[in-house]
Design a protein around this motif. Structure first.
Motif, PDB file in Angstrom:
ATOM      1  N   LEU A  45      11.800  23.545  66.514  1.00  0.00           N
ATOM      2  CA  LEU A  45      10.848  24.362  67.253  1.00  0.00           C
ATOM      3  C   LEU A  45      11.050  25.856  67.021  1.00  0.00           C
ATOM      4  O   LEU A  45      12.168  26.304  66.769  1.00  0.00           O
ATOM      5  N   PHE A  46       9.943  26.600  67.149  1.00  0.00           N
ATOM      6  CA  PHE A  46      10.036  28.051  67.193  1.00  0.00           C
ATOM      7  C   PHE A  46       8.849  28.606  67.971  1.00  0.00           C
ATOM      8  O   PHE A  46       7.798  27.969  68.072  1.00  0.00           O
ATOM      9  N   PHE A  47       9.043  29.799  68.551  1.00  0.00           N
ATOM     10  CA  PHE A  47       7.967  30.526  69.211  1.00  0.00           C
ATOM     11  C   PHE A  47       7.385  31.511  68.209  1.00  0.00           C
ATOM     12  O   PHE A  47       8.111  32.079  67.395  1.00  0.00           O
ATOM     13  N   ALA A  48       6.062  31.736  68.310  1.00  0.00           N
ATOM     14  CA  ALA A  48       5.407  32.611  67.341  1.00  0.00           C
ATOM     15  C   ALA A  48       4.155  33.249  67.905  1.00  0.00           C
ATOM     16  O   ALA A  48       3.602  32.804  68.914  1.00  0.00           O
ATOM     17  N   LEU A  49       3.724  34.283  67.222  1.00  0.00           N
ATOM     18  CA  LEU A  49       2.368  34.807  67.365  1.00  0.00           C
ATOM     19  C   LEU A  49       1.565  34.069  66.310  1.00  0.00           C
ATOM     20  O   LEU A  49       1.977  34.020  65.144  1.00  0.00           O
ATOM     21  N   TRP A  50       0.454  33.481  66.728  1.00  0.00           N
ATOM     22  CA  TRP A  50      -0.320  32.632  65.819  1.00  0.00           C
ATOM     23  C   TRP A  50      -1.722  33.208  65.667  1.00  0.00           C
ATOM     24  O   TRP A  50      -2.498  33.219  66.621  1.00  0.00           O
ATOM     25  N   PRO A  51      -2.077  33.676  64.479  1.00  0.00           N
ATOM     26  CA  PRO A  51      -3.411  34.248  64.294  1.00  0.00           C
ATOM     27  C   PRO A  51      -4.489  33.166  64.326  1.00  0.00           C
ATOM     28  O   PRO A  51      -4.222  31.996  64.069  1.00  0.00           O
ATOM     29  N   SER A  52      -5.695  33.615  64.635  1.00  0.00           N
ATOM     30  CA  SER A  52      -6.839  32.694  64.595  1.00  0.00           C
ATOM     31  C   SER A  52      -7.033  32.217  63.155  1.00  0.00           C
ATOM     32  O   SER A  52      -6.512  32.814  62.208  1.00  0.00           O
ATOM     33  N   ASP A  53      -7.817  31.166  62.998  1.00  0.00           N
ATOM     34  CA  ASP A  53      -8.137  30.679  61.654  1.00  0.00           C
ATOM     35  C   ASP A  53      -8.770  31.794  60.818  1.00  0.00           C
ATOM     36  O   ASP A  53      -8.448  31.955  59.643  1.00  0.00           O
ATOM     37  N   ALA A  54      -9.670  32.574  61.441  1.00  0.00           N
ATOM     38  CA  ALA A  54     -10.334  33.665  60.718  1.00  0.00           C
ATOM     39  C   ALA A  54      -9.317  34.725  60.294  1.00  0.00           C
ATOM     40  O   ALA A  54      -9.387  35.235  59.170  1.00  0.00           O
ATOM     41  N   GLN A  55      -8.373  35.041  61.162  1.00  0.00           N
ATOM     42  CA  GLN A  55      -7.359  36.034  60.825  1.00  0.00           C
ATOM     43  C   GLN A  55      -6.439  35.519  59.717  1.00  0.00           C
ATOM     44  O   GLN A  55      -6.082  36.266  58.804  1.00  0.00           O
ATOM     45  N   GLN A  56      -6.055  34.249  59.789  1.00  0.00           N
ATOM     46  CA  GLN A  56      -5.238  33.664  58.719  1.00  0.00           C
ATOM     47  C   GLN A  56      -5.979  33.757  57.383  1.00  0.00           C
ATOM     48  O   GLN A  56      -5.393  34.121  56.360  1.00  0.00           O
ATOM     49  N   HIS A  57      -7.270  33.445  57.406  1.00  0.00           N
ATOM     50  CA  HIS A  57      -8.081  33.498  56.191  1.00  0.00           C
ATOM     51  C   HIS A  57      -8.160  34.930  55.654  1.00  0.00           C
ATOM     52  O   HIS A  57      -8.056  35.151  54.444  1.00  0.00           O
ATOM     53  N   THR A  58      -8.351  35.900  56.549  1.00  0.00           N
ATOM     54  CA  THR A  58      -8.418  37.303  56.129  1.00  0.00           C
ATOM     55  C   THR A  58      -7.119  37.732  55.459  1.00  0.00           C
ATOM     56  O   THR A  58      -7.134  38.337  54.382  1.00  0.00           O
ATOM     57  N   ILE A  59      -5.990  37.425  56.089  1.00  0.00           N
ATOM     58  CA  ILE A  59      -4.694  37.795  55.514  1.00  0.00           C
ATOM     59  C   ILE A  59      -4.529  37.147  54.145  1.00  0.00           C
ATOM     60  O   ILE A  59      -4.152  37.802  53.171  1.00  0.00           O
ATOM     61  N   GLU A  60      -4.836  35.864  54.060  1.00  0.00           N
ATOM     62  CA  GLU A  60      -4.679  35.138  52.789  1.00  0.00           C
ATOM     63  C   GLU A  60      -5.567  35.732  51.705  1.00  0.00           C
ATOM     64  O   GLU A  60      -5.132  35.958  50.574  1.00  0.00           O
ATOM     65  N   THR A  61      -6.815  36.038  52.038  1.00  0.00           N
ATOM     66  CA  THR A  61      -7.763  36.574  51.058  1.00  0.00           C
ATOM     67  C   THR A  61      -7.365  37.974  50.595  1.00  0.00           C
ATOM     68  O   THR A  61      -7.336  38.255  49.397  1.00  0.00           O
ATOM     69  N   VAL A  62      -7.052  38.853  51.535  1.00  0.00           N
ATOM     70  CA  VAL A  62      -6.705  40.235  51.199  1.00  0.00           C
ATOM     71  C   VAL A  62      -5.402  40.297  50.402  1.00  0.00           C
ATOM     72  O   VAL A  62      -5.261  41.095  49.479  1.00  0.00           O
ATOM     73  N   MET A  63      -4.461  39.442  50.724  1.00  0.00           N
ATOM     74  CA  MET A  63      -3.139  39.495  50.100  1.00  0.00           C
ATOM     75  C   MET A  63      -2.997  38.612  48.855  1.00  0.00           C
ATOM     76  O   MET A  63      -1.990  38.693  48.157  1.00  0.00           O
ATOM     77  N   ARG A  64      -4.008  37.786  48.553  1.00  0.00           N
ATOM     78  CA  ARG A  64      -3.913  36.870  47.411  1.00  0.00           C
ATOM     79  C   ARG A  64      -3.473  37.546  46.115  1.00  0.00           C
ATOM     80  O   ARG A  64      -2.545  37.061  45.452  1.00  0.00           O
ATOM     81  N   PRO A  65      -4.069  38.692  45.720  1.00  0.00           N
ATOM     82  CA  PRO A  65      -3.624  39.315  44.455  1.00  0.00           C
ATOM     83  C   PRO A  65      -2.149  39.719  44.488  1.00  0.00           C
ATOM     84  O   PRO A  65      -1.442  39.592  43.487  1.00  0.00           O
ATOM     85  N   ARG A  66      -1.680  40.199  45.633  1.00  0.00           N
ATOM     86  CA  ARG A  66      -0.276  40.604  45.744  1.00  0.00           C
ATOM     87  C   ARG A  66       0.647  39.391  45.692  1.00  0.00           C
ATOM     88  O   ARG A  66       1.715  39.440  45.106  1.00  0.00           O
ATOM     89  N   VAL A  67       0.231  38.309  46.325  1.00  0.00           N
ATOM     90  CA  VAL A  67       1.034  37.078  46.300  1.00  0.00           C
ATOM     91  C   VAL A  67       1.119  36.562  44.867  1.00  0.00           C
ATOM     92  O   VAL A  67       2.204  36.212  44.384  1.00  0.00           O
ATOM     93  N   GLU A  68      -0.010  36.537  44.169  1.00  0.00           N
ATOM     94  CA  GLU A  68      -0.016  36.062  42.782  1.00  0.00           C
ATOM     95  C   GLU A  68       0.861  36.925  41.891  1.00  0.00           C
ATOM     96  O   GLU A  68       1.606  36.416  41.063  1.00  0.00           O
ATOM     97  N   SER A  69       0.808  38.242  42.072  1.00  0.00           N
ATOM     98  CA  SER A  69       1.621  39.119  41.225  1.00  0.00           C
ATOM     99  C   SER A  69       3.108  39.038  41.559  1.00  0.00           C
ATOM    100  O   SER A  69       3.945  39.399  40.744  1.00  0.00           O
TER     101      SER A  69
END
Length: 186
Positions: free
Chosen positions: A18-42
């Protein structure tokens, strides 16, 4: 090894990671993933799936079923207000081989939330690592590059609750399930 884990093992008591967390909405998770995709790939690291993006507040590890109510009570006793956080830095932490979003300014409300939760868990005799709290969103693991930090266009996030997450190891990495939420109120 603690008495709790030794006792749980000797009785065969079921445990959950178990762990406690701040959990973003699905839309926020998608935004982070989309905006950061080029940086993650590089980074040439292993991308964290968007559905697993979060900010850890407190990691508990394997918790015996008999201690679950103490976990819940620790969170029930927390009083905190909603807040906004801006992730405005991208960092590579070479020691842990991760690429993550970080913030140059930790909101006071987040610091209080983490501190109160940690205090309550320690009061219930959970073992919580005593280290400086550095809120971050892990974007990729197994990054081969050296320590690096750069400013980025801020990614804002309004936080109105915190969650308890059950982590299971799966064939393609960790699978996270939010099992409880606690709203933050003004």
């Amino acid at each position: 090894m603690t008495e709790l884990s030794a006792s749980a093992r000797s009785t065969g008591e079921k445990k959950r990671r178990l762990f406690f967390a701040l959990w973003p909405s699905d839309a926020q998770q998608h935004t982070i993933e989309t905006v950061m995709r080029p940086r993650v790939e590089s980074s040439r690291g292993r991308a964290i799936p968007a559905r697993n993006l979060h900010v850890t507040l407190a990691f508990l590890g394997s918790v015996p079923a008999s201690r679950f109510e103490a976990v819940v009570a620790s969170a029930d006793a927390v009083r905190a207000t909603p807040f906004d956080i801006a992730f405005d830095q991208l960092e590579i932490w070479a020691r842990s081989h991760v690429l993550c979003l970080t913030t140059s300014r930790v909101p006071a409300e987040l610091a209080r939330l983490e501190e109160r939760l940690r205090f309550n868990l320690l009061s219930e005799q959970f073992e919580i690592r005593q280290e400086e709290y550095r809120p971050h969103v892990t974007l990729a693991r197994d990054v081969k590059r050296h320590n690096h930090r750069e400013a980025i266009e801020p990614i804002g996030w309004h936080v109105s609750d915190f969650v308890l997450v059950h982590s299971r190891s799966g064939p393609s990495g960790s699978e996270y399930e939010v099992i409880r939420r606690w709203p933050l109120s003004s």
